[in-house]
Every structure is written in structure tokens, then in C-alpha cells.
Design a protein around this motif. Structure first.
Motif, PDB file in Angstrom:
ATOM      1  N   SER A  50       0.917  -1.091  -0.292  1.00 24.90           N
ATOM      2  CA  SER A  50       0.019  -0.319  -0.448  1.00 24.90           C
ATOM      3  C   SER A  50       1.272   1.134   0.215  1.00 24.90           C
ATOM      4  CB  SER A  50      -0.819  -0.070   1.275  1.00 24.90           C
ATOM      5  OG  SER A  50       0.017   0.099   2.103  1.00 24.90           O
ATOM      6  N   ALA A  51       0.529   2.469  -0.355  1.00 25.10           N
ATOM      7  CA  ALA A  51       1.060   3.990  -0.144  1.00 25.10           C
ATOM      8  C   ALA A  51       1.983   3.901   1.179  1.00 25.10           C
ATOM      9  CB  ALA A  51      -0.073   5.197  -0.639  1.00 25.10           C
ATOM     10  N   LEU A  52       0.846   3.650   2.041  1.00 22.38           N
ATOM     11  CA  LEU A  52       1.169   4.445   3.226  1.00 22.38           C
ATOM     12  C   LEU A  52       2.525   2.691   3.997  1.00 22.38           C
ATOM     13  CD1 LEU A  52       1.163   6.183   6.089  1.00 22.38           C
ATOM     14  CD2 LEU A  52      -0.459   4.524   6.834  1.00 22.38           C
ATOM     15  N   GLU A  53       2.560   1.411   3.176  1.00 26.68           N
ATOM     16  CA  GLU A  53       3.280   0.640   3.641  1.00 26.68           C
ATOM     17  C   GLU A  53       4.588   1.180   3.737  1.00 26.68           C
ATOM     18  OE1 GLU A  53       0.191  -2.659   4.360  1.00 26.68           O
ATOM     19  OE2 GLU A  53       1.282  -2.660   2.104  1.00 26.68           O
ATOM     20  N   TYR A  54       4.630   1.609   1.999  1.00 22.79           N
ATOM     21  CA  TYR A  54       5.785   2.067   1.075  1.00 22.79           C
ATOM     22  C   TYR A  54       6.371   3.474   2.114  1.00 22.79           C
ATOM     23  CZ  TYR A  54       8.600   3.461  -2.890  1.00 22.79           C
ATOM     24  OH  TYR A  54      10.039   3.747  -3.379  1.00 22.79           O
ATOM     25  N   LEU A  55       5.346   4.157   1.935  1.00 24.96           N
ATOM     26  CA  LEU A  55       6.038   5.511   2.388  1.00 24.96           C
ATOM     27  C   LEU A  55       6.760   5.051   3.844  1.00 24.96           C
ATOM     28  CD1 LEU A  55       6.254   8.488   2.815  1.00 24.96           C
ATOM     29  CD2 LEU A  55       3.885   8.458   5.050  1.00 24.96           C
ATOM     30  N   TYR A  56       6.289   3.981   5.021  1.00 26.02           N
ATOM     31  CA  TYR A  56       6.925   3.575   6.177  1.00 26.02           C
ATOM     32  C   TYR A  56       8.008   2.955   5.709  1.00 26.02           C
ATOM     33  CZ  TYR A  56       3.044   6.019   8.902  1.00 26.02           C
ATOM     34  OH  TYR A  56       2.249   6.517   8.993  1.00 26.02           O
ATOM     35  N   ARG A  57       7.944   2.530   4.897  1.00 22.91           N
ATOM     36  CA  ARG A  57       9.575   1.373   4.848  1.00 22.91           C
ATOM     37  C   ARG A  57      10.190   1.989   4.061  1.00 22.91           C
ATOM     38  NH1 ARG A  57      11.421  -1.833   0.536  1.00 22.91           N
ATOM     39  NH2 ARG A  57       9.701  -1.501  -1.087  1.00 22.91           N
ATOM     40  N   LEU A  58      10.049   3.368   3.083  1.00 25.68           N
ATOM     41  CA  LEU A  58      11.154   4.542   3.001  1.00 25.68           C
ATOM     42  C   LEU A  58      12.156   5.076   3.902  1.00 25.68           C
ATOM     43  CD1 LEU A  58       9.504   6.016   0.012  1.00 25.68           C
ATOM     44  CD2 LEU A  58      11.731   4.269  -0.591  1.00 25.68           C
ATOM     45  N   ARG A  59      10.745   5.177   5.190  1.00 27.10           N
ATOM     46  CA  ARG A  59      11.035   6.357   6.208  1.00 27.10           C
ATOM     47  C   ARG A  59      12.442   5.495   7.071  1.00 27.10           C
ATOM     48  NH1 ARG A  59       6.559   8.455  10.614  1.00 27.10           N
ATOM     49  NH2 ARG A  59       8.486   9.459  11.551  1.00 27.10           N
ATOM     50  N   ALA A  60      12.243   4.352   7.252  1.00 30.61           N
ATOM     51  CA  ALA A  60      12.762   3.910   7.735  1.00 30.61           C
ATOM     52  C   ALA A  60      14.672   3.246   7.301  1.00 30.61           C
ATOM     53  CB  ALA A  60      12.054   2.267   8.379  1.00 30.61           C
ATOM     54  N   SER A  61      14.004   3.002   6.166  1.00 26.81           N
ATOM     55  CA  SER A  61      14.958   2.787   5.027  1.00 26.81           C
ATOM     56  C   SER A  61      16.647   3.635   5.128  1.00 26.81           C
ATOM     57  CB  SER A  61      15.069   3.085   3.549  1.00 26.81           C
ATOM     58  OG  SER A  61      15.067   4.580   3.064  1.00 26.81           O
ATOM     59  N   THR A  62      18.330   3.280   4.441  1.00 21.57           N
ATOM     60  CA  THR A  62      19.387   3.808   4.579  1.00 21.57           C
ATOM     61  C   THR A  62      18.960   5.417   4.024  1.00 21.57           C
ATOM     62  OG1 THR A  62      20.158   3.040   2.860  1.00 21.57           O
ATOM     63  CG2 THR A  62      20.491   2.532   5.528  1.00 21.57           C
ATOM     64  N   THR A  63      17.785   5.696   3.203  1.00 23.56           N
ATOM     65  CA  THR A  63      17.523   6.706   2.538  1.00 23.56           C
ATOM     66  C   THR A  63      16.561   7.193   2.994  1.00 23.56           C
ATOM     67  OG1 THR A  63      17.232   5.673   0.506  1.00 23.56           O
ATOM     68  CG2 THR A  63      19.576   6.538   0.410  1.00 23.56           C
ATOM     69  N   PRO A  64      16.439   7.717   4.039  1.00 25.91           N
ATOM     70  CA  PRO A  64      14.883   8.004   4.105  1.00 25.91           C
ATOM     71  C   PRO A  64      14.450   8.823   3.789  1.00 25.91           C
ATOM     72  CG  PRO A  64      16.019   8.930   5.943  1.00 25.91           C
ATOM     73  CD  PRO A  64      16.937   7.944   5.598  1.00 25.91           C
ATOM     74  N   GLU A  65      14.974  10.206   2.823  1.00 30.10           N
ATOM     75  CA  GLU A  65      14.319  11.537   1.799  1.00 30.10           C
ATOM     76  C   GLU A  65      13.781  10.634   0.615  1.00 30.10           C
ATOM     77  OE1 GLU A  65      18.381  11.731   4.377  1.00 30.10           O
ATOM     78  OE2 GLU A  65      18.261  10.415   3.019  1.00 30.10           O
ATOM     79  N   GLU A  66      14.066   9.913   1.097  1.00 31.34           N
ATOM     80  CA  GLU A  66      13.496   9.227  -0.477  1.00 31.34           C
ATOM     81  C   GLU A  66      12.126   9.213  -0.192  1.00 31.34           C
ATOM     82  OE1 GLU A  66      14.178   5.700  -1.960  1.00 31.34           O
ATOM     83  OE2 GLU A  66      16.622   6.378  -2.275  1.00 31.34           O
ATOM     84  N   ALA A  67      11.283   8.962   0.900  1.00 31.93           N
ATOM     85  CA  ALA A  67       9.995   9.197   1.557  1.00 31.93           C
ATOM     86  C   ALA A  67       9.295  10.751   0.778  1.00 31.93           C
ATOM     87  CB  ALA A  67       9.882   9.284   2.768  1.00 31.93           C
ATOM     88  N   VAL A  68      10.212  11.703   0.657  1.00 28.33           N
ATOM     89  CA  VAL A  68       9.119  12.720   0.212  1.00 28.33           C
ATOM     90  C   VAL A  68       9.678  13.301  -1.150  1.00 28.33           C
ATOM     91  CG1 VAL A  68      10.578  15.374  -0.304  1.00 28.33           C
ATOM     92  CG2 VAL A  68      11.736  14.643   2.331  1.00 28.33           C
TER      93      VAL A  68
END
Length: 199
Positions: A50-68
Motif C-alpha cells: 500500500s501507499a502508506l506501507e511504502y512510505l513507512y518502509r522508505l522512512r525506515a530505510s537508509t535513505t529516508p529522504e526518498e519518502a519526501v
């Protein structure tokens, strides 16, 4: 005062359906339809994520700026600009007089998104002497849809507004000192999450 049945019916008739917050139902669709987001991010959505799941996965990644960047592309233009406006407001950065005026034009466009208000924000952003976060946000407004100018019916590629929006928020993030940057990013992503919860 309690409205009577007639008044209640009239109020119901005025109710508008909520505006869609996201361009596509899933991040997988977004990456397929707007490949430019894939050029700016290392991570890729998983099937059925889901869109929200992907957002949170990006947030927890080594490049959280990708969530932006993901949010800038995922959000419908008006909702994305509103989010960018909130990010700039939440940052608490000192704004120049020109940036304050531009931010007012941007806020006005989010309330009254007609072409004339869009042109006002875009004109000021295009002629700004310095490319500040507010200026990039003004460009995102200008490229959000419709003719590029009153006397030019050419359209703008769909990826231009999200790129400008991403740059606005990321450059706002970059203005924070190293110690407070992660806190600022967390606020921006928390604000972004509200868009995903509207769908």
C-alpha cells in the motif's frame, strides 16, 4: 440552533465529495505511470504494497529522504503543494519578505486554485533572484496543470511539478543543521502520512 429538516437537506446538498489525495491507488502504479520518480529513488515498491506501507518502509530505510520524493510524486498537485506549504511552515525558518509574499500567493492558490492565482505564484517564482524552498514551491504551483501562461497553451510535463515540490521540501530540510535534520524530516513525513490516510 437546531436546523430543521429543510435546512439539514440544504446543508447536505452543499456537501462536496473529498478531493483525492493521491494520483494512483498503489505505489506500483505510480512508478509505472510516472517513471521519473524511479530516476530519483533507489528503492522500489513491492507488489501489493500500500501507499502508506511504502512510505513507512522508505522512512525506515537508509535513505529516508526518498519518502519526501515519493510523496511529491504520489500526491495530487493541490494536496502536494498544501503538504509542501505545511513543511515550510513547520520548519520555522526565517523567510525573506519576498518569500513571505510568495507563500501567501501559494496559500491563496490552495484555497482558490484558478489559473489567475496559479500564474501569479508562478510569475513571482520564475523571476525570483534566488531559488529558495518557497520559490520551488511556487514553481510546483505554476506547473501543477493547465496552460503554462495565459498566452501559451502548451502544457507542462506531469513530472515537473512533483520535481519542484520535492526540491522545495528537500532544500528546506537541507537548511536545518545536522543535529536537527532528522527531527525535521520526521515532521515532514508525519505530515505526509496524513495524505495517505485520506484515501
Amino acid at each position: 440552533m437546531v436546523p430543521n429538516d429543510h435546512t439539514a437537506a440544504a446543508e447536505t446538498d452543499k456537501t462536496q465529495p473529498p478531493l483525492p489525495a493521491l494520483r494512483f491507488h498503489t505505489p506500483e502504479e505510480l512508478y509505472a505511470q510516472m517513471p521519473q520518480v524511479g530516476q530519483l529513488t533507489l528503492h522500489r515498491p513491492r507488489q501489493d504494497e500500500s501507499a502508506l506501507e511504502y512510505l513507512y518502509r522508505l522512512r525506515a530505510s537508509t535513505t529516508p529522504e526518498e519518502a519526501v520524493t515519493y510523496t511529491a510524486f504520489a500526491a495530487m498537485p493541490k494536496m502536494g503543494v498544501w503538504w509542501g506549504y505545511e513543511c515550510l511552515r513547520l520548519s520555522g525558518d526565517e523567510l525573506s519578505q519576498d518569500d513571505r509574499l510568495l507563500i501567501e500567493l501559494i496559500a491563496n492558490w490552495t484555497q482558490y486554485p484558478g489559473d489567475e492565482n496559479r500564474y501569479r505564484a508562478m510569475r513571482m517564482a520564475l523571476y525570483a533572484p534566488v531559488r529558495t524552498p518557497a520559490v520551488y514551491l511556487g514553481l510546483a504551483v505554476g506547473w501543477s496543470g493547465g496552460p503554462i501562461a495565459p498566452n501559451d497553451t502548451a502544457g507542462v510535463p506531469a513530472h515537473r511539478a512533483p520535481r519542484a515540490l520535492s526540491t522545495a521540501v528537500l532544500s528546506c530540510l537541507a537548511r536545518a543543521d545536522i543535529k536537527s535534520r532528522s527531527v525535521r524530516l520526521a515532521r515532514f513525513i508525519d505530515q505526509a502520512a496524513t495524505l495517505y490516510q485520506l484515501t
